[in-house]
Structure formats: structure tokens, C-alpha cells
Design a protein around this motif. Structure first.
Motif: not given
Length: 280
Positions: A112-118, A124-127, A132-137
Motif C-alpha cells: 500500500n505504501l508503495h502504491q500510494w507513493m507511485s 501519500w501526502d500524509i505518509a 522516506s521514499a527510500e525506506d518505502v522502496v
């Protein structure tokens, strides 16, 4: 996705200690929104992944069914003809046993985090202020590695160390599946979960998302859905230590996460479980 599907399907047999699987079928629903050109790219990759992991498991894929559907759906069937001695019935847990988990938790959160970010969603604006994007990846990559890992080694060790009961952890989360397993026991016992191994940073993020009124994955409550999760295995205290040690020595993962105690055939999780942050 093909490898994740294959690993997930096989885990139903591995949870019973069945390590020799005779045949697999792939069930594939092709999303009608995919163009012909997209299908030419996506579908062969899914089929290749499914076949590759089946080969790693020593299983042949001998058919299946493909349909066009509103969604991209994946599933399968695994079958084995075996003797009773090859099956570990999941109903022999006794008070004093330890409960072992063989994969970390948090695959749903990772996806979910990766989808929100993508997609750049409002969530994602909140998360993005919480992780960080790096930690999500990194979490997403770790979750993928976990999901495509077979539970075959754990199934073999269940025989070596005399497992008393087991289940795989998938859609109902660790608490949901442990409840189902507890209800099936012959003895009057409860399962008490005191430790949650979770992909790094996800426990903190889930807590902060709840504080901000965002989505509650229920990860710390043990109810977050998992895909191709680990095996939850009940073993004697001595055997559990050896099981965990050998899993790790073979490059796998395993933790003692709970205890089997006298009770009424249910499962519960500690109010403040120990969180073990995991990364490959």
C-alpha cells in the motif's frame, strides 16, 4: 507476481508438512483493461515467474485456466498424493510449546505504501512526512523477497523437529490465523503472541497513520493481511530453539513469537508486543 502466487499456493501444503508436491495448476484472470500489447508483455512474465518458482520447489505445472475478467487475478492449485506419515496434522499443540513464525509481517503495508507513493495519492501526502521514499522502496523490496521465498525449508524442519501444529499466515493476519489454529487443537490451550517481527519502519508508520486519522492496517493488532506469509509453527521449547537456529543457518528467517498456554482454544496478542524490526 507469478512467483508470489506460486509460493502462496504451495504454502497450504507446506503448512501440513507436505514437502513433495506432484502437480500445480495456474489460475489466471486477465484484466480486460490491458491492451493486447500490454498483455503480450505482462502475461508471459507472470507465467515465467510461476513456472520458475514451481521448478525451484520441484513441482511441474501441468495446466490451469485462463479467463478475461474486470481485474487481474492470480491463483492456483497444488496437489500431492502422500502417505499419512508425510502429513503433520495441525491439532497436537500442548501447553508449554513455543510458537515460531518463519517470515516477517507487513506485506500489505509495504504494497500500500508503495502504491500510494507511485500514484501520488492523498494518503501519500500524509505518509511522506512519516517515512522516506527510500525506506518505502526498501520495505517493498524486502516484502517482495519474502513473498517469493518458499516455505519448503520450514516444512522439512517441521518433520525433523516434531512440530505439533502449523498454519500459514495470509489474509487473516497472524492473530486471525492463530485463532483458527487454536480452535482446531485437541488440547484445551490458548495461543499467546508476544512478539511481532515486522519490516523496518512499518510499525512506527502504522502507529503515526492512526494518530493522524488515516488508514489503520491493524498491523500491531496482528490483523493486517499478509500475502505469501510465513508458517506459524508450534514446537516443544527445545525443538523451537533448534528449529529457529537451523532456519537461520540455512539463510532463512524465524523467530519465537509466542507461547501455547492452558486455555479455551483461542488466541490473543500482548497489549504491547515486542517489535522486532527486520530488513534483509
Amino acid at each position: 507476481m507469478g512467483k508470489v502466487t506460486c509460493a502462496n499456493v504451495l504454502s497450504d501444503l507446506y503448512a501440513l508438512g507436505v514437502t513433495e508436491v506432484d502437480n500445480m495448476l495456474l489460475l489466471l484472470g486477465i484484466c480486460r483493461e490491458l491492451s493486447i500489447e500490454q498483455r503480450k508483455v505482462v502475461i508471459p512474465m507472470i507465467l515465467e515467474g510461476f513456472r520458475d518458482l514451481a521448478k525451484e520447489a520441484g513441482v511441474t505445472v501441468n495446466g490451469g485456466q485462463t479467463v478475461v475478467s474486470p481485474w487481474l487475478t492470480l491463483g492456483g492449485v497444488a496437489t500431492s498424493v502422500c502417505t499419512l506419515s508425510e502429513i503433520i496434522m495441525p491439532n497436537q499443540a500442548v501447553a508449554g510449546d513455543k510458537i515460531v513464525l518463519t517470515k516477517p509481517l507487513g506485506t500489505q503495508v509495504a504494497a500500500n505504501l508503495h502504491q500510494w507513493m507511485s500514484l501520488g495519492t492523498p494518503s501519500w501526502d500524509i505518509a511522506k512526512d512519516l517515512i522516506s521514499a527510500e525506506d518505502v522502496v526498501k520495505g517493498y523490496d524486502d516484502a517482495t523477497t519474502s513473498m517469493i521465498t518458499l516455505n519448503l525449508a520450514a516444512a522439512r524442519l517441521m518433520h525433523k523437529y516434531g512440530a505439533h501444529a502449523a498454519t500459514d499466515v495470509t489474509g487473516f493476519g497472524i492473530l486471525g490465523h492463530s485463532r483458527n489454529l487454536a480452535e482446531f487443537q485437541t488440547a484445551e490451550v490458548d495461543f499467546f503472541i508476544h512478539t511481532l517481527p515486522i519490516f523496518a519502519r512499518f510499525a512506527e508508520v502504522c502507529t503515526k497513520l492512526i494518530e493522524k486519522g488515516e488508514y489503520n492496517f491493524k498491523l500491531l493488532q496482528g490483523l493486517a493481511a499478509e500475502t505469501s506469509g510465513g508458517l506459524l509453527v508450534c514446537l516443544s521449547a527445545e525443538a523451537a530453539d533448534k528449529f529457529v537456529e537451523e532456519m537461520r543457518s540455512e539463510g532463512g528467517t524465524a523467530w519465537i513469537v509466542g507461547d501455547v498456554v492452558p486455555g479455551n482454544k483461542t488466541s490473543r496478542i500482548a497489549d504491547n508486543p515486542e517489535i522486532i524490526e527486520f530488513t534483509y
